[in-house]
Scaffold this active site. Structure first.
Site, PDB file in Angstrom:
ATOM      1  N   TYR A  79       4.760   0.256  -1.709  1.00 45.88           N
ATOM      2  CA  TYR A  79       3.819   1.045  -2.513  1.00 45.88           C
ATOM      3  C   TYR A  79       2.729   0.161  -3.117  1.00 45.88           C
ATOM      4  CZ  TYR A  79       7.412   4.599  -1.950  1.00 45.88           C
ATOM      5  OH  TYR A  79       8.314   5.480  -1.419  1.00 45.88           O
TER       6      TYR A  79
HETATM    7  C1  LIG Z   1      11.158   2.022   1.429  1.00 46.25           C
HETATM    8  C2  LIG Z   1      11.229   2.223   2.931  1.00 46.25           C
HETATM    9  C3  LIG Z   1      10.813   3.642   3.270  1.00 46.25           C
HETATM   10  C4  LIG Z   1      10.260   1.236   3.599  1.00 46.25           C
HETATM   11  O1  LIG Z   1      10.387   1.358   4.998  1.00 46.25           O
HETATM   12  P1  LIG Z   1      10.512   0.042   5.916  1.00 46.25           P
HETATM   13  O2  LIG Z   1      10.376   0.510   7.314  1.00 46.25           O
HETATM   14  O3  LIG Z   1      11.709  -0.724   5.541  1.00 46.25           O
HETATM   15  O4  LIG Z   1       9.214  -0.749   5.420  1.00 46.25           O
HETATM   16  P2  LIG Z   1       8.254  -1.654   6.308  1.00 46.25           P
HETATM   17  O5  LIG Z   1       9.015  -2.241   7.456  1.00 46.25           O
HETATM   18  O6  LIG Z   1       7.049  -0.894   6.593  1.00 46.25           O
HETATM   19  O7  LIG Z   1       7.946  -2.788   5.333  1.00 46.25           O
HETATM   20  C5  LIG Z   1       9.012  -3.683   5.085  1.00 46.25           C
HETATM   21  C6  LIG Z   1       8.662  -5.044   5.578  1.00 46.25           C
HETATM   22  O8  LIG Z   1       8.379  -5.126   6.975  1.00 46.25           O
HETATM   23  C7  LIG Z   1       7.202  -5.930   7.182  1.00 46.25           C
HETATM   24  N1  LIG Z   1       6.481  -5.411   8.333  1.00 46.25           N
HETATM   25  C8  LIG Z   1       5.450  -4.563   8.346  1.00 46.25           C
HETATM   26  N2  LIG Z   1       5.042  -4.344   9.606  1.00 46.25           N
HETATM   27  C9  LIG Z   1       5.871  -5.056  10.405  1.00 46.25           C
HETATM   28  C10 LIG Z   1       5.990  -5.208  11.796  1.00 46.25           C
HETATM   29  N3  LIG Z   1       5.165  -4.575  12.648  1.00 46.25           N
HETATM   30  N4  LIG Z   1       6.972  -6.006  12.269  1.00 46.25           N
HETATM   31  C11 LIG Z   1       7.811  -6.626  11.416  1.00 46.25           C
HETATM   32  N5  LIG Z   1       7.741  -6.507  10.079  1.00 46.25           N
HETATM   33  C12 LIG Z   1       6.785  -5.731   9.575  1.00 46.25           C
HETATM   34  C13 LIG Z   1       6.408  -5.752   5.956  1.00 46.25           C
HETATM   35  O9  LIG Z   1       5.630  -6.932   5.693  1.00 46.25           O
HETATM   36  C14 LIG Z   1       7.451  -5.565   4.908  1.00 46.25           C
HETATM   37  O10 LIG Z   1       7.842  -6.802   4.385  1.00 46.25           O
HETATM   38  P3  LIG Z   1       8.298  -6.885   2.920  1.00 46.25           P
HETATM   39  O11 LIG Z   1       9.309  -5.767   2.670  1.00 46.25           O
HETATM   40  O12 LIG Z   1       8.912  -8.216   2.885  1.00 46.25           O
HETATM   41  O13 LIG Z   1       7.070  -6.731   2.066  1.00 46.25           O
HETATM   42  C15 LIG Z   1      12.644   1.920   3.480  1.00 46.25           C
HETATM   43  O14 LIG Z   1      12.943   0.562   3.262  1.00 46.25           O
HETATM   44  C16 LIG Z   1      13.719   2.799   2.877  1.00 46.25           C
HETATM   45  O15 LIG Z   1      13.979   3.873   3.384  1.00 46.25           O
HETATM   46  N6  LIG Z   1      14.372   2.319   1.799  1.00 46.25           N
HETATM   47  C17 LIG Z   1      15.475   3.000   1.170  1.00 46.25           C
HETATM   48  C18 LIG Z   1      15.072   4.319   0.607  1.00 46.25           C
HETATM   49  C19 LIG Z   1      13.905   4.217  -0.333  1.00 46.25           C
HETATM   50  O16 LIG Z   1      13.886   3.360  -1.224  1.00 46.25           O
HETATM   51  N7  LIG Z   1      12.951   5.121  -0.150  1.00 46.25           N
HETATM   52  C20 LIG Z   1      11.837   5.234  -1.012  1.00 46.25           C
HETATM   53  C21 LIG Z   1      12.328   5.928  -2.243  1.00 46.25           C
HETATM   54  S1  LIG Z   1      11.006   6.557  -3.171  1.00 46.25           S
END
Ligand SMILES: CC(C)(COP(=O)(O)OP(=O)(O)OC[C@H]1O[C@@H](n2cnc3c(N)ncnc32)[C@H](O)[C@@H]1OP(=O)(O)O)[C@@H](O)C(=O)NCCC(=O)NCCS
Length: 192
Positions: free
Chosen positions: A148
């Site tokens: 976020y």
């Molecule tokens: C929050 C959530 C939706 C984020 O989704 P995600 O797919 O894990 O997030 P992203 O992969 O886009 O980002 C995570 C990391 O991947 C990295 N990333 C982005 N693009 C990438 C790519 N193409 N290849 C590898 N890594 C990548 C980002 O830099 C990021 O790193 P960071 O976390 O160290 O900053 C997910 O983790 C989740 O479901 N969490 C639990 C539930 C939750 O908290 N939901 C939100 C409640 S409001």
């Protein structure tokens, strides 16, 4: 993996999978999930509903996100409204899209799926602002918080308590549309 836009009926057809991804991502108990299932089923009929999903090559659900136009009479909107002063209400709630859920299955996290879902959802959203709530957590450690913040969400309310839930939440917001600046101008959003 494939990112798709979902119509209300697409989400309803996959409601079991949606609830399972939600439960895995949030670590929620079965009873709570059944209650949430009922809410999610009703949310798809709200004005301004938009949804996205990420499907694996064999069609399994890896993640989803949805939201709708936030308005009076909705429980979440009314809770947030009652905690804001007039100026903040005008700024944030006059024409607002609420991101209601955004989740990725733990095995698929950390590969940019969440960022792609959020970007696509906000690109389809209508409104001047977008708001969401997320549990209070360490901003540097929590994936949700890092995501976020990278997308430019700022604090609207912190340590907020919703009735019936003892966890503290933050309400975060930003303006719409989501304008992505060139990477060289904004090193902080590389990777979005
Ligand atoms: C929050 C959530 C939706 C984020 O989704 P995600 O797919 O894990 O997030 P992203 O992969 O886009 O980002 C995570 C990391 O991947 C990295 N990333 C982005 N693009 C990438 C790519 N193409 N290849 C590898 N890594 C990548 C980002 O830099 C990021 O790193 P960071 O976390 O160290 O900053 C997910 O983790 C989740 O479901 N969490 C639990 C539930 C939750 O908290 N939901 C939100 C409640 S409001």
């Amino acid at each position: 993996m494939r990112l798709v836009a979902w119509q209300p009926d697409d989400l309803l057809r996959r409601l079991d999978d949606v609830v399972s991804v939600y439960g895995e991502a949030m670590g929620y108990r079965q009873e709570l999930l059944q209650t949430r299932r009922g809410y999610i089923g009703a949310h798809v009929r709200r004005a301004g509903f938009r949804a996205v999903a990420t499907l694996t090559t064999d069609g399994r659900l890896a993640g989803f996100g949805y939201g709708y136009t936030s308005g009076p009479g909705q429980w979440w909107h009314d809770q947030v409204r009652s905690a804001l002063d007039d100026q903040a209400r005008r700024r944030w709630l006059a024409d607002c899209f609420e991101v209601v859920e955004l989740h990725v299955r733990p095995v698929a996290q950390g590969h940019g799926v969440g960022a792609r879902q959020l970007r696509a959802l906000l690109a389809m959203a209508e409104g001047d602002t977008v708001l969401l709530s997320t549990p209070e957590a360490d901003e540097r450690k929590s994936r949700a918080w890092r995501l976020y913040r990278r997308f430019g969400f700022e604090d609207v309310l912190r340590d907020f308590l919703f009735p019936g839930d003892e966890r503290k939440f933050a309400i975060l917001g930003r303006g719409l549309p989501l304008v992505e600046r060139p990477v060289e101008e904004a090193p902080g959003i590389v990777g979005i």
